[in-house]
Structure formats: structure tokens, C-alpha cells
Design an enzyme around this catalytic site. Structure first.
Site, short mmCIF file in Angstrom:
data_model
loop_
_atom_site.label_atom_id
_atom_site.label_comp_id
_atom_site.label_asym_id
_atom_site.label_seq_id
_atom_site.Cartn_x
_atom_site.Cartn_y
_atom_site.Cartn_z
N CYS A 7 69.53 55.07 -59.69
CA CYS A 7 68.65 54.21 -60.48
C CYS A 7 69.49 53.48 -61.52
O CYS A 7 70.66 53.77 -61.71
CB CYS A 7 67.57 55.02 -61.18
N GLY A 53 68.67 50.09 -57.54
CA GLY A 53 67.36 50.55 -57.12
C GLY A 53 66.44 49.40 -56.80
O GLY A 53 66.14 48.60 -57.68
N ASN A 107 68.27 57.96 -65.26
CA ASN A 107 69.13 57.80 -64.09
C ASN A 107 69.81 59.14 -63.84
O ASN A 107 70.55 59.62 -64.68
CB ASN A 107 70.17 56.70 -64.33
N GLY A 108 69.55 59.74 -62.69
CA GLY A 108 70.17 61.01 -62.37
C GLY A 108 69.21 61.92 -61.64
O GLY A 108 68.22 61.47 -61.05
N TYR A 121 81.51 52.75 -54.51
CA TYR A 121 80.43 51.97 -53.92
C TYR A 121 79.32 51.57 -54.88
O TYR A 121 78.87 50.43 -54.88
CB TYR A 121 79.83 52.75 -52.75
#
Length: 492
Positions: free
Chosen positions: A22, A48, A123-124, A264
Site C-alpha cells: 500500500c 495499490g 502500509n504493512g 521492484y
């Protein structure tokens, strides 16, 4: 008349990638804060594409707009931004790693606590969320979503500490896993990062405005200056009058940031933990060429994520870099496919072989990773059909053998090609003339380390090595439960 086939992706290469967790973005003390957040979320859209949301604070009330789909189309309308007034706002772009795909799980999540409104963007992934959730429900908590993020809200709400900051720290000390968080309260904004720094978070400013974001590229897009990276285990508080305070409640930590941000996830024009993502990816490509040379006519990237590594490979090897796969940027993500024949043709809508270049040539394909292997199989087949004499594949990361439990949506381990097959077996599966991966030590070397330290590695590389830097309570519970169920079946 036969019913139409369901909507499926037109991109044959996106379905076989690790999904980009995210992205979060927060703004404190700015006119039209929500408009700035919307711009920042545009820059983080790659992290996301499932849903997006923004919450603002106008000094009296919180305002939230959440929607399924991309930022564009949901947050580029004046009436939406006007409905999010205030000089403080935070936003979130989502790809679900826990919780189903539904509007109730779209962040920021908001709740009214005893101390006032509380909005959170995460985020996580909390790796003990299921255990904590069961305990909270037994104590009377009522959950409104299936997201692991809501666990943090309930831990704050039920904490026995007096101040909101102490309640928040108390909550964080109970969770395991990875998190970068932006929290909004009537007292101000809090940005924090887990003690290992697995997920990224940076701070910038735009005049007197303070900004937090998952990546520096989001700061660039809104014209903000990069100030610094939020340290692992650090909480930064921005009060409503602009004071900035830093807290480090976890003591000394040994950071293990996610190595795949460099491979990436992050955009090439971002700076992650002080390093240019683009430069690191070129260095990875160069190291890949040193470790895995091959005689060929052209180096060809798998667009777009393989481009920087392919440039590095070409420069190091002396083999010319060429665009042998052409990507169209003007095709929508999905379309209705009425049959298998059209479904097969659809894979070329976004990517097509440059036949005039490839025919009769020996080519080296550079990609960032192999997950299930279906992508690589399609790419090699595409090159064969375009007349390539030889197709060699080089991968700019080690084999992905293990699942991630820190906010990256990876397939079950049994579905990872590198878990099932050795490199020779993988080569046979994708029908390449040769297949090679960068070594784990080579990856660390490209990142500026001499090699991977077996005792204290500098990054979280669990997807390659299986060396998870935290406990995995929920995962361990699932394994134990499965073993007990299997034992029970055998007894019966």
C-alpha cells in the site's frame, strides 16, 4: 446466447508479480490539504490500485471519502475535494494483503475514541493481528472491518494509559510485523515506522507544511523538499501549531528494511533509505551480468520494471540494449472477453514483441523476479513466436522461495515456482535456453554491502532466504491448527 466471460486483466505480466502492498501520504498545516494528498496519492498509485481514500480535519470535524478503484476518477473532481476541507489530511492507496476487497476495508480507517476522532492509514501487515483480534473481541471490542489495521484502533481505545500518545505507543508495543503509519487526531498528526523499518516512510516540507509519504517521488510531485527518512522505530508528531517532536519508544533497533523496495516495489525515481532506486537497479543488472554472462545479440527488458536492470546488464556486458517488447500505455486494465480465442489474443494488447528486431537473434530477457512462472512462460513463448533464435532469461533478484507476511501479497509458498523446482527445473518450465538469477550476496553487493551477513543481515530478504526478522504468531497458529486437524483425521 452464451453468457459473456468474466472481466479479466489484459496485462499478462501483472498477474504474476508480487503486489505492491500500500501507499500512504499525509499533510499537516496546508491550505487545501486534501488536494495535495490527492496529488501525492497519484504518485503512489503503483503501490495499490484496488482502492483509495482520504480523510481531512478542519479543526472541528473529520471528513472522509473512500472509493474502490484508482485515485483518478475518484479524487480529481472539485466536489470531492471540497467535501474534504481542512488544513490537515492523510490518504491511502490499497492493495489488500489482509481483509477482503470491500469498501469497509478501504483506508484511512476512522473511529471516535474517548480522546476524539482517530484516523489511521497503514502500509504493512500486522503478523499477530488474528490473535490480538480474538483477544479484543473476547474483551468486548466490536470490529467494523476485517483489516488488520483496525486492531491498532482497538488497542488504542482499550489502553489503560492516560495520554493519547502513551495509548498509541502501548498499542504499537503489542503488535508484531511491519507498519508505516500516519495517524490524525484533534491534537495533530503522527507518523511512525516499525522498529525494524521494514516498510518505508519519509518526511518532507513545502514551506511551513509538513508532509509524510511512502516514497520520495510523492514529495517531488507536489513540489515538496525531502527532509529525511523516518527512522525505524521512530514516531514523529506534528502539532496543530506546527511543532515537530520525535519519540523513540522502542530503544535501539537493528533495522531490516524490505529489500524488494529496491528490486521492484518503489518507483525508479524514488530515493529509498538514502539510495537512488534507479541507480541500485542498474547496479543489480551489472552484477547480474558479472555473475551470469551469456553470448547474445541484444539485452531486452521486460517492461517496465526490468528496464533499469537491463540497462545495467547491457552496459556491463557490452551487449546492445534494445526494446524488444513494446508496451501500450493506452489500454485499460480490463475488458470483456467472450471466448478462449479472444482471451489468448488479449495478452498482446499491452505488450507485443518487436518482431523486426527479434527475428533470428539471440536475446537476453531481463526481469525483476519470477513468482509463479506463468509470466516468464508467456514472455519466452512470445519471443519464440517472434522468431528469436535463442531466448535466455536473467532475473534481477534471487529465486523467490518464501511467502511474505509483512504487507506484500505473495502466493502461498506451494505456488511459488522456486519453492517447487530448482533453477534447472524452472528453466525447463518456462522453455528458456538458459535461466539464471543474481545471488543473494550479489544483490547485497549492488546495494553497497560487501555480502549478506549471516548473523545480522542489513535487509529483510525473507522472500529469498526464509529468514523472517520477526515472530509470525498468526502463521504459526495456522500451522499448529493444520497439524492438529491432520492428526485428528489420522486418529479417526
Amino acid at each position: 446466447m452464451e453468457p459473456l466471460a468474466p472481466m479479466i486483466t489484459t496485462n499478462p505480466f501483472d498477474d504474476d508479480k508480487l503486489r505492491e502492498e500500500c501507499g500512504i501520504f499525509g499533510v499537516s498545516r496546508a491550505e487545501t490539504a486534501s488536494a495535495i494528498v490527492a496529488l501525492g496519492l497519484h504518485a503512489l498509485q503503483h503501490r495499490g490500485q484496488e482502492a483509495a481514500g482520504i480523510t481531512s480535519w478542519d479543526g472541528h470535524d473529520f471528513h472522509t471519502h473512500r472509493a474502490m478503484g484508482h485515485v483518478a476518477g475518484n479524487f480529481d473532481r472539485d466536489e470531492v475535494i471540497r467535501g474534504l476541507p481542512g488544513d490537515t489530511a492523510c490518504g491511502h492507496v490499497r492493495y489488500s494483503t489482509t481483509g477482503e476487497t470491500s469498501l469497509r476495508n478501504v483506508q484511512p480507517l476512522y473511529a471516535e475514541l474517548n480522546s476524539g476522532g482517530f484516523a489511521i492509514a497503514h502500509n504493512g501487515n500486522i503478523s499477530n493481528a488474528m490473535k490480538l483480534r480474538r483477544e479484543l473481541i473476547r474483551r468486548g471490542s466490536i470490529f467494523q472491518s476485517t483489516s488488520d489495521t483496525e486492531v491498532i484502533i482497538h488497542l488504542v481505545a482499550t489502553s489503560s494509559y492516560r495520554t493519547l500518545l502513551d495509548k498509541f505507543i502501548d498499542a504499537l508495543k503489542q503488535v508484531e510485523g511491519a507498519y508505516s503509519l500516519i495517524v490524525m487526531t484533534p491534537e495533530g498528526m503522527i507518523a511512525c515506522r516499525d522498529p525494524l523499518g521494514i516498510r518505508p516512510l519519509v518526511m518532507g516540507n513545502l514551506g511551513e507544511t509538513t508532509i509524510f509519504a511512502s516514497e520520495t517521488v510523492a514529495l517531488d510531485v507536489v513540489g515538496a523538499d525531502y527532509v529525511r527518512t523516518i527512522d525505524p522505530g521512530e514516531l514523529v508528531i506534528v502539532t496543530n501549531d506546527g511543532q515537530i517532536r520525535s519519540h523513540r519508544p522502542f530503544g535501539d533497533t537493528h533495522p531490516r528494511p524490505c529489500i524488494f523496495e529496491h528490486v521492484y516495489f518503489s518507483r525508479p525515481d524514488s530515493i529509498v533509505d538514502g539510495s537512488s532506486v534507479y541507480s541500485v537497479r542498474k547496479a543489480i543488472g551489472a552484477q547480474l551480468a558479472i555473475e551470469n554472462p551469456v553470448e547474445a545479440d541484444y539485452v531486452i527488458p521486460v517492461p517496465d520494471s526490468g528496464v533499469p536492470a537491463a540497462i545495467g546488464y547491457a552496459q556491463q556486458s557490452g551487449i546492445p540494449f534494445e526494446l524488444g517488447i513494446i508496451r501500450s500505455h493506452y489500454i485499460g486494465r480490463t475488458f470483456i472477453q467472450p471466448g478462449d480465442k479472444v482471451r489468448h489474443l488479449g495478452v498482446k494488447l499491452k505488450h507485443n514483441a518487436n518482431r523486426a528486431l527479434i527475428e533470428g537473434k539471440r536475446i537476453v530477457l531481463i526481469d525483476d523476479s519470477i513468482v509463479r512462472g506463468t509470466t516468464s512462460l508467456k514472455i519466452v513463448q512470445m519471443m519464440r513466436e517472434a522468431g528469436a533464435a535463442e531466448v535466455h532469461m536473467r532475473i534481477a533478484s534471487p529465486p523467490t522461495k518464501h511467502s511474505c507476511f509483512y504487507g506484500v501479497d505473495t502466493p502461498e509458498r506451494t505456488k511459488l515456482l522456486a519453492h517447487k523446482l530448482d533453477v534447472g527445473g524452472m528453466q525447463d518450465f518456462i522453455h528458456a535456453d538458459s535461466l539464471s538469477f543474481i545471488s543473494i550476496d550479489g544483490l547485497y553487493k549492488a546495494l553497497g554491502e560487501a555480502k549478506r551477513a549471516d548473523i545480522r543481515p542489513q535487509y529483510c530478504d525473507a522472500c529469498f532466504t526464509g529468514d523472517y526478522p520477526t515472530t509470525l504468531t498468526d502463521q504459526d497458529d495456522v500451522v499448529v491448527t493444520n497439524q492438529l486437524e491432520l492428526l485428528a483425521e489420522r486418529v479417526v
